[in-house]
Design a protein around this motif. Sequence first.
Motif, PDB file in Angstrom:
ATOM      1  N   VAL A 143      97.233 -63.237 -72.108  1.00  0.00           N
ATOM      2  CA  VAL A 143      96.893 -62.003 -72.821  1.00  0.00           C
ATOM      3  C   VAL A 143      96.013 -62.302 -74.027  1.00  0.00           C
ATOM      4  CG1 VAL A 143      97.828 -60.063 -74.144  1.00  0.00           C
ATOM      5  CG2 VAL A 143      99.018 -60.869 -72.094  1.00  0.00           C
ATOM      6  N   PHE A 144      94.946 -61.516 -74.170  1.00  0.00           N
ATOM      7  CA  PHE A 144      94.148 -61.606 -75.391  1.00  0.00           C
ATOM      8  C   PHE A 144      93.594 -60.234 -75.747  1.00  0.00           C
ATOM      9  CE2 PHE A 144      91.277 -62.670 -71.921  1.00  0.00           C
ATOM     10  CZ  PHE A 144      90.068 -62.067 -72.243  1.00  0.00           C
ATOM     11  N   GLU A 145      93.034 -60.147 -76.930  1.00  0.00           N
ATOM     12  CA  GLU A 145      92.578 -58.873 -77.476  1.00  0.00           C
ATOM     13  C   GLU A 145      91.067 -58.911 -77.676  1.00  0.00           C
ATOM     14  OE1 GLU A 145      93.857 -55.999 -81.278  1.00  0.00           O
ATOM     15  OE2 GLU A 145      94.415 -58.119 -81.237  1.00  0.00           O
ATOM     16  N   ILE A 146      90.445 -57.762 -77.600  1.00  0.00           N
ATOM     17  CA  ILE A 146      89.007 -57.654 -77.869  1.00  0.00           C
ATOM     18  C   ILE A 146      88.807 -56.730 -79.063  1.00  0.00           C
ATOM     19  CG2 ILE A 146      86.741 -57.041 -76.950  1.00  0.00           C
ATOM     20  CD1 ILE A 146      87.977 -57.292 -74.128  1.00  0.00           C
ATOM     21  N   TYR A 147      88.061 -57.203 -80.042  1.00  0.00           N
ATOM     22  CA  TYR A 147      87.682 -56.399 -81.211  1.00  0.00           C
ATOM     23  C   TYR A 147      86.199 -56.064 -81.120  1.00  0.00           C
ATOM     24  CZ  TYR A 147      91.697 -56.610 -84.466  1.00  0.00           C
ATOM     25  OH  TYR A 147      92.894 -56.417 -85.090  1.00  0.00           O
ATOM     26  N   SER A 148      85.842 -54.875 -81.572  1.00  0.00           N
ATOM     27  CA  SER A 148      84.424 -54.508 -81.593  1.00  0.00           C
ATOM     28  C   SER A 148      83.706 -55.087 -82.806  1.00  0.00           C
ATOM     29  CB  SER A 148      84.277 -52.982 -81.607  1.00  0.00           C
ATOM     30  OG  SER A 148      84.900 -52.436 -82.778  1.00  0.00           O
ATOM     31  N   HIS A 149      84.441 -55.303 -83.883  1.00  0.00           N
ATOM     32  CA  HIS A 149      83.866 -55.804 -85.132  1.00  0.00           C
ATOM     33  C   HIS A 149      84.685 -56.993 -85.633  1.00  0.00           C
ATOM     34  CE1 HIS A 149      82.132 -51.810 -84.821  1.00  0.00           C
ATOM     35  NE2 HIS A 149      81.279 -52.087 -85.795  1.00  0.00           N
ATOM     36  N   SER A 150      84.223 -57.613 -86.689  1.00  0.00           N
ATOM     37  CA  SER A 150      84.916 -58.774 -87.234  1.00  0.00           C
ATOM     38  C   SER A 150      86.279 -58.380 -87.796  1.00  0.00           C
ATOM     39  CB  SER A 150      84.073 -59.436 -88.331  1.00  0.00           C
ATOM     40  OG  SER A 150      83.934 -58.563 -89.432  1.00  0.00           O
ATOM     41  N   GLU A 187      87.777 -59.042 -90.642  1.00  0.00           N
ATOM     42  CA  GLU A 187      87.851 -58.534 -92.020  1.00  0.00           C
ATOM     43  C   GLU A 187      87.310 -57.110 -92.129  1.00  0.00           C
ATOM     44  OE1 GLU A 187      83.976 -60.930 -91.914  1.00  0.00           O
ATOM     45  OE2 GLU A 187      85.976 -61.006 -91.049  1.00  0.00           O
ATOM     46  N   LEU A 188      86.344 -56.755 -91.280  1.00  0.00           N
ATOM     47  CA  LEU A 188      85.844 -55.368 -91.295  1.00  0.00           C
ATOM     48  C   LEU A 188      86.896 -54.405 -90.757  1.00  0.00           C
ATOM     49  CD1 LEU A 188      82.089 -55.457 -90.193  1.00  0.00           C
ATOM     50  CD2 LEU A 188      83.036 -54.862 -92.424  1.00  0.00           C
ATOM     51  N   HIS A 189      87.624 -54.822 -89.756  1.00  0.00           N
ATOM     52  CA  HIS A 189      88.668 -53.958 -89.200  1.00  0.00           C
ATOM     53  C   HIS A 189      89.714 -53.583 -90.244  1.00  0.00           C
ATOM     54  CE1 HIS A 189      88.374 -53.418 -84.759  1.00  0.00           C
ATOM     55  NE2 HIS A 189      87.479 -54.383 -84.882  1.00  0.00           N
ATOM     56  N   TYR A 190      89.972 -54.495 -91.156  1.00  0.00           N
ATOM     57  CA  TYR A 190      91.074 -54.270 -92.096  1.00  0.00           C
ATOM     58  C   TYR A 190      90.631 -54.106 -93.542  1.00  0.00           C
ATOM     59  CZ  TYR A 190      93.980 -55.351 -88.129  1.00  0.00           C
ATOM     60  OH  TYR A 190      94.574 -55.309 -86.901  1.00  0.00           O
ATOM     61  N   SER A 191      89.314 -54.158 -93.816  1.00  0.00           N
ATOM     62  CA  SER A 191      88.867 -53.970 -95.183  1.00  0.00           C
ATOM     63  C   SER A 191      88.762 -52.470 -95.483  1.00  0.00           C
ATOM     64  CB  SER A 191      87.492 -54.633 -95.401  1.00  0.00           C
ATOM     65  OG  SER A 191      86.525 -54.095 -94.525  1.00  0.00           O
ATOM     66  N   GLU A 192      89.292 -52.089 -96.607  1.00  0.00           N
ATOM     67  CA  GLU A 192      89.417 -50.650 -96.942  1.00  0.00           C
ATOM     68  C   GLU A 192      88.072 -49.985 -97.165  1.00  0.00           C
ATOM     69  OE1 GLU A 192      91.687 -47.864-100.263  1.00  0.00           O
ATOM     70  OE2 GLU A 192      92.201 -49.967-100.052  1.00  0.00           O
ATOM     71  N   GLY A 193      87.121 -50.724 -97.733  1.00  0.00           N
ATOM     72  CA  GLY A 193      85.884 -50.077 -98.147  1.00  0.00           C
ATOM     73  C   GLY A 193      84.802 -49.996 -97.089  1.00  0.00           C
ATOM     74  N   PRO A 205      83.571 -47.067 -86.497  1.00  0.00           N
ATOM     75  CA  PRO A 205      83.393 -47.435 -85.081  1.00  0.00           C
ATOM     76  C   PRO A 205      84.219 -48.641 -84.630  1.00  0.00           C
ATOM     77  CG  PRO A 205      81.595 -48.324 -86.361  1.00  0.00           C
ATOM     78  CD  PRO A 205      82.466 -47.553 -87.331  1.00  0.00           C
ATOM     79  N   TYR A 206      85.387 -48.854 -85.220  1.00  0.00           N
ATOM     80  CA  TYR A 206      86.200 -50.029 -84.872  1.00  0.00           C
ATOM     81  C   TYR A 206      87.048 -49.735 -83.643  1.00  0.00           C
ATOM     82  CZ  TYR A 206      85.139 -51.097 -89.780  1.00  0.00           C
ATOM     83  OH  TYR A 206      84.507 -51.301 -90.964  1.00  0.00           O
ATOM     84  N   ARG A 207      86.917 -50.572 -82.600  1.00  0.00           N
ATOM     85  CA  ARG A 207      87.652 -50.378 -81.364  1.00  0.00           C
ATOM     86  C   ARG A 207      88.356 -51.666 -80.952  1.00  0.00           C
ATOM     87  NH1 ARG A 207      82.802 -49.479 -80.734  1.00  0.00           N
ATOM     88  NH2 ARG A 207      82.392 -50.613 -78.791  1.00  0.00           N
ATOM     89  N   MET A 208      89.399 -51.509 -80.157  1.00  0.00           N
ATOM     90  CA  MET A 208      90.152 -52.672 -79.694  1.00  0.00           C
ATOM     91  C   MET A 208      90.773 -52.400 -78.332  1.00  0.00           C
ATOM     92  SD  MET A 208      93.580 -51.752 -79.737  1.00  0.00           S
ATOM     93  CE  MET A 208      94.517 -53.248 -79.974  1.00  0.00           C
ATOM     94  N   ARG A 230      91.143 -48.283 -77.743  1.00  0.00           N
ATOM     95  CA  ARG A 230      91.548 -47.422 -78.850  1.00  0.00           C
ATOM     96  C   ARG A 230      90.637 -47.614 -80.062  1.00  0.00           C
ATOM     97  NH1 ARG A 230      94.815 -43.586 -76.654  1.00  0.00           N
ATOM     98  NH2 ARG A 230      96.653 -44.489 -75.627  1.00  0.00           N
ATOM     99  N   GLU A 231      90.529 -46.534 -80.864  1.00  0.00           N
ATOM    100  CA  GLU A 231      89.781 -46.586 -82.115  1.00  0.00           C
ATOM    101  C   GLU A 231      90.765 -46.676 -83.280  1.00  0.00           C
ATOM    102  OE1 GLU A 231      87.045 -43.393 -82.576  1.00  0.00           O
ATOM    103  OE2 GLU A 231      86.305 -43.512 -80.525  1.00  0.00           O
ATOM    104  N   TYR A 232      90.429 -47.504 -84.254  1.00  0.00           N
ATOM    105  CA  TYR A 232      91.283 -47.627 -85.439  1.00  0.00           C
ATOM    106  C   TYR A 232      91.181 -46.399 -86.339  1.00  0.00           C
ATOM    107  CZ  TYR A 232      92.838 -52.458 -84.859  1.00  0.00           C
ATOM    108  OH  TYR A 232      93.463 -53.595 -84.415  1.00  0.00           O
ATOM    109  N   TYR A 233      89.964 -45.879 -86.468  1.00  0.00           N
ATOM    110  CA  TYR A 233      89.735 -44.705 -87.323  1.00  0.00           C
ATOM    111  C   TYR A 233      88.884 -43.695 -86.548  1.00  0.00           C
ATOM    112  CZ  TYR A 233      90.961 -48.284 -90.754  1.00  0.00           C
ATOM    113  OH  TYR A 233      91.585 -49.290 -91.432  1.00  0.00           O
TER     114      TYR A 233
END
Length: 201
Positions: free
Chosen positions: A183-190, A192-198, A170-173, A162-165
């Motif tokens: 069970v574990f999760e995979i993030y495409s980016h760090s 703080e980038l996934h959740y930083s607004e700017g 380009p954030y995917r998980m 899935r894409e966050y935005y």
Amino acid sequence: MKLKTFLTGATLLLSTISSQGQINSLDMKNENKVKEPVFPRTFSHIGITVPDLDKAVKFYTEVMGFYVIMPPTEVKEESETAIGQMCMDVFGKDWGTFRIAHLSTGDRIGIELFEFEASTDLKPQFEPFRTGLFHFSVQDPDVEGLVEKIVAAGGKQRMPIREYYPGEKPYRMCYVEDPFGTVFEIYSHSYELHYSEGAYK
């Protein structure tokens, strides 16, 4: 008599002042403690119990790319060594022996793998609503490629990637399982980038 009364009153007054001074001093110390800066602690390692230690080391090194710090080693229940006593403090008594291996991620986070005699019959349950830990996460810009490798090695893809935005960032998980049900999760980016607004605006 008047002098005695005066001296008694003066003693009580001084005692009160002294006590109040001690209380004020304690209050100031407590205030100073509260005002002490709190720094963010770093993450050291995570422990994972597996049914087959050798297969787990193979998966986490060949698929996840982690490297071995200490190969599979047997630990016995005994109080003669520091490690033996430490493990008895943690696990209690009557566990006999267990095997352990230490791995590390690319950013030096430890992966501590355990194999107990009872581990073969006790498979993990995915219970996110129960209080406590229910997953950890790794980071890989090629989420799709890593998911394919995990599935090919006997793991499981629990959801679509899935894409966050969608269409914006380009954030995917994706949630997955290792071959043993963890069970574990995979993030495409760090994180703080996934959740930083700017980011990526």
